[in-house]
Design a protein around this motif. Structure first.
Motif, PDB file in Angstrom:
ATOM      1  N   MET A  56     -12.573  -2.909  43.498  1.00 12.48           N
ATOM      2  CA  MET A  56     -11.181  -2.933  43.109  1.00 12.48           C
ATOM      3  C   MET A  56     -10.498  -4.207  43.606  1.00 12.48           C
ATOM      4  N   SER A  57     -11.080  -4.897  44.562  1.00 12.38           N
ATOM      5  CA  SER A  57     -10.418  -6.055  45.140  1.00 12.38           C
ATOM      6  C   SER A  57     -10.548  -7.313  44.288  1.00 12.38           C
ATOM      7  N   ASP A  58     -11.456  -7.347  43.310  1.00 12.24           N
ATOM      8  CA  ASP A  58     -11.637  -8.541  42.490  1.00 12.24           C
ATOM      9  C   ASP A  58     -11.076  -8.389  41.077  1.00 12.24           C
ATOM     10  N   LEU A  59     -10.044  -7.590  40.939  1.00 11.35           N
ATOM     11  CA  LEU A  59      -9.415  -7.395  39.631  1.00 11.35           C
ATOM     12  C   LEU A  59      -8.639  -8.635  39.224  1.00 11.35           C
ATOM     13  N   PRO A  60      -8.640  -8.972  37.940  1.00 12.51           N
ATOM     14  CA  PRO A  60      -7.726 -10.029  37.483  1.00 12.51           C
ATOM     15  C   PRO A  60      -6.290  -9.513  37.558  1.00 12.51           C
ATOM     16  N   LEU A  61      -5.358 -10.423  37.621  1.00 16.57           N
ATOM     17  CA  LEU A  61      -3.945 -10.062  37.760  1.00 16.57           C
ATOM     18  C   LEU A  61      -3.489  -9.137  36.635  1.00 16.57           C
ATOM     19  N   SER A  62      -3.885  -9.431  35.410  1.00 16.37           N
ATOM     20  CA  SER A  62      -3.450  -8.602  34.279  1.00 16.37           C
ATOM     21  C   SER A  62      -3.938  -7.159  34.414  1.00 16.37           C
ATOM     22  N   GLN A  63      -5.155  -6.965  34.896  1.00 14.14           N
ATOM     23  CA  GLN A  63      -5.682  -5.609  35.070  1.00 14.14           C
ATOM     24  C   GLN A  63      -4.971  -4.902  36.224  1.00 14.14           C
ATOM     25  N   ALA A  64      -4.660  -5.626  37.281  1.00 16.15           N
ATOM     26  CA  ALA A  64      -3.939  -5.040  38.410  1.00 16.15           C
ATOM     27  C   ALA A  64      -2.564  -4.544  37.960  1.00 16.15           C
ATOM     28  N   ILE A  65      -1.904  -5.309  37.092  1.00 15.51           N
ATOM     29  CA  ILE A  65      -0.592  -4.892  36.573  1.00 15.51           C
ATOM     30  C   ILE A  65      -0.749  -3.666  35.678  1.00 15.51           C
ATOM     31  N   GLU A  66      -1.777  -3.636  34.840  1.00  7.97           N
ATOM     32  CA  GLU A  66      -2.021  -2.464  33.989  1.00  7.97           C
ATOM     33  C   GLU A  66      -2.269  -1.219  34.847  1.00  7.97           C
ATOM     34  N   ASN A  67      -2.974  -1.382  35.958  1.00  4.36           N
ATOM     35  CA  ASN A  67      -3.229  -0.253  36.860  1.00  4.36           C
ATOM     36  C   ASN A  67      -1.921   0.266  37.463  1.00  4.36           C
ATOM     37  N   ILE A  68      -0.975  -0.621  37.705  1.00  8.89           N
ATOM     38  CA  ILE A  68       0.344  -0.211  38.213  1.00  8.89           C
ATOM     39  C   ILE A  68       1.051   0.644  37.156  1.00  8.89           C
ATOM     40  N   TYR A  69       1.036   0.185  35.894  1.00  5.74           N
ATOM     41  CA  TYR A  69       1.655   0.971  34.816  1.00  5.74           C
ATOM     42  C   TYR A  69       1.040   2.367  34.748  1.00  5.74           C
ATOM     43  N   THR A  70      -0.280   2.439  34.817  1.00  2.21           N
ATOM     44  CA  THR A  70      -0.982   3.730  34.753  1.00  2.21           C
ATOM     45  C   THR A  70      -0.583   4.607  35.924  1.00  2.21           C
ATOM     46  N   SER A  71      -0.527   4.028  37.106  1.00  7.89           N
ATOM     47  CA  SER A  71      -0.144   4.780  38.300  1.00  7.89           C
ATOM     48  C   SER A  71       1.269   5.334  38.176  1.00  7.89           C
ATOM     49  N   ILE A  72       2.191   4.520  37.681  1.00 15.68           N
ATOM     50  CA  ILE A  72       3.582   4.957  37.515  1.00 15.68           C
ATOM     51  C   ILE A  72       3.653   6.124  36.529  1.00 15.68           C
ATOM     52  N   LYS A  73       2.896   6.038  35.449  1.00 14.75           N
ATOM     53  CA  LYS A  73       2.891   7.117  34.458  1.00 14.75           C
ATOM     54  C   LYS A  73       2.269   8.397  35.010  1.00 14.75           C
ATOM     55  N   MET A 121      -2.771 -11.500  43.092  1.00 11.53           N
ATOM     56  CA  MET A 121      -1.754 -12.548  43.063  1.00 11.53           C
ATOM     57  C   MET A 121      -2.140 -13.690  43.997  1.00 11.53           C
ATOM     58  N   ALA A 122      -2.654 -13.349  45.171  1.00  8.62           N
ATOM     59  CA  ALA A 122      -3.063 -14.376  46.129  1.00  8.62           C
ATOM     60  C   ALA A 122      -4.216 -15.206  45.565  1.00  8.62           C
ATOM     61  N   ARG A 123      -5.182 -14.548  44.947  1.00  4.95           N
ATOM     62  CA  ARG A 123      -6.335 -15.263  44.371  1.00  4.95           C
ATOM     63  C   ARG A 123      -5.913 -16.202  43.247  1.00  4.95           C
ATOM     64  N   GLU A 124      -4.971 -15.755  42.428  1.00  3.63           N
ATOM     65  CA  GLU A 124      -4.568 -16.533  41.258  1.00  3.63           C
ATOM     66  C   GLU A 124      -3.363 -17.438  41.529  1.00  3.63           C
ATOM     67  N   GLY A 125      -2.837 -17.391  42.741  1.00 10.24           N
ATOM     68  CA  GLY A 125      -1.714 -18.248  43.109  1.00 10.24           C
ATOM     69  C   GLY A 125      -0.384 -17.854  42.492  1.00 10.24           C
ATOM     70  N   ALA A 126      -0.248 -16.603  42.099  1.00  9.80           N
ATOM     71  CA  ALA A 126       0.997 -16.124  41.494  1.00  9.80           C
ATOM     72  C   ALA A 126       2.034 -15.835  42.581  1.00  9.80           C
ATOM     73  N   LYS A 127       3.272 -16.219  42.307  1.00  8.06           N
ATOM     74  CA  LYS A 127       4.361 -15.980  43.259  1.00  8.06           C
ATOM     75  C   LYS A 127       5.012 -14.622  43.058  1.00  8.06           C
ATOM     76  N   GLU A 128       4.971 -14.118  41.810  1.00 11.27           N
ATOM     77  CA  GLU A 128       5.567 -12.825  41.526  1.00 11.27           C
ATOM     78  C   GLU A 128       4.826 -12.141  40.381  1.00 11.27           C
ATOM     79  N   ALA A 129       4.925 -10.825  40.367  1.00 13.46           N
ATOM     80  CA  ALA A 129       4.322 -10.030  39.298  1.00 13.46           C
ATOM     81  C   ALA A 129       5.384  -9.776  38.238  1.00 13.46           C
ATOM     82  N   VAL A 130       5.032  -9.977  36.978  1.00 13.01           N
ATOM     83  CA  VAL A 130       5.978  -9.796  35.884  1.00 13.01           C
ATOM     84  C   VAL A 130       5.613  -8.529  35.118  1.00 13.01           C
ATOM     85  N   PHE A 131       6.570  -7.613  35.051  1.00 12.02           N
ATOM     86  CA  PHE A 131       6.374  -6.335  34.373  1.00 12.02           C
ATOM     87  C   PHE A 131       7.253  -6.250  33.139  1.00 12.02           C
ATOM     88  N   GLU A 132       6.813  -5.462  32.165  1.00 13.91           N
ATOM     89  CA  GLU A 132       7.595  -5.213  30.959  1.00 13.91           C
ATOM     90  C   GLU A 132       8.392  -3.920  31.169  1.00 13.91           C
TER      91      GLU A 132
END
Length: 76
Positions: free
Chosen positions: A1-18, A35-46
């Motif tokens: 679970m620790s090597d997920l791409p950022l997009s999959q990690a965000i999708e997992n958040i949506y699933t968890s919320i639902k 986010m740390a691996r990909e150098g992202a400063k913030e997560a963007v959600f729809e």
């Protein structure tokens, strides 16, 4: 679970919320690592994919994620 791409990690958040926030803290930790691996400063959600897409729901989400060390923003 620790090597997920950022997009999959965000999708997992949506699933968890639902699923009544099931394993949300674990998914936030995975998101933070992605986010740390990909150098992202913030997560963007729809907002449309959130259980509470209104302003209050977004602010609650931002506050909770901030406590976990993740900056959140929302797509327009």
């Amino acid at each position: 679970m620790s090597d997920l791409p950022l997009s999959q990690a965000i999708e997992n958040i949506y699933t968890s919320i639902k699923n009544d926030n099931e394993d949300l803290d674990a998914h936030i930790a995975a998101l933070k690592a992605a986010m740390a691996r990909e150098g992202a400063k913030e997560a963007v959600f729809e907002p449309g994919k959130l259980a509470q897409p209104n302003r209050q729901g977004r602010k609650i989400m931002q506050s909770y994620f901030k406590k976990k060390g993740v900056a959140v923003s929302f797509a327009s």
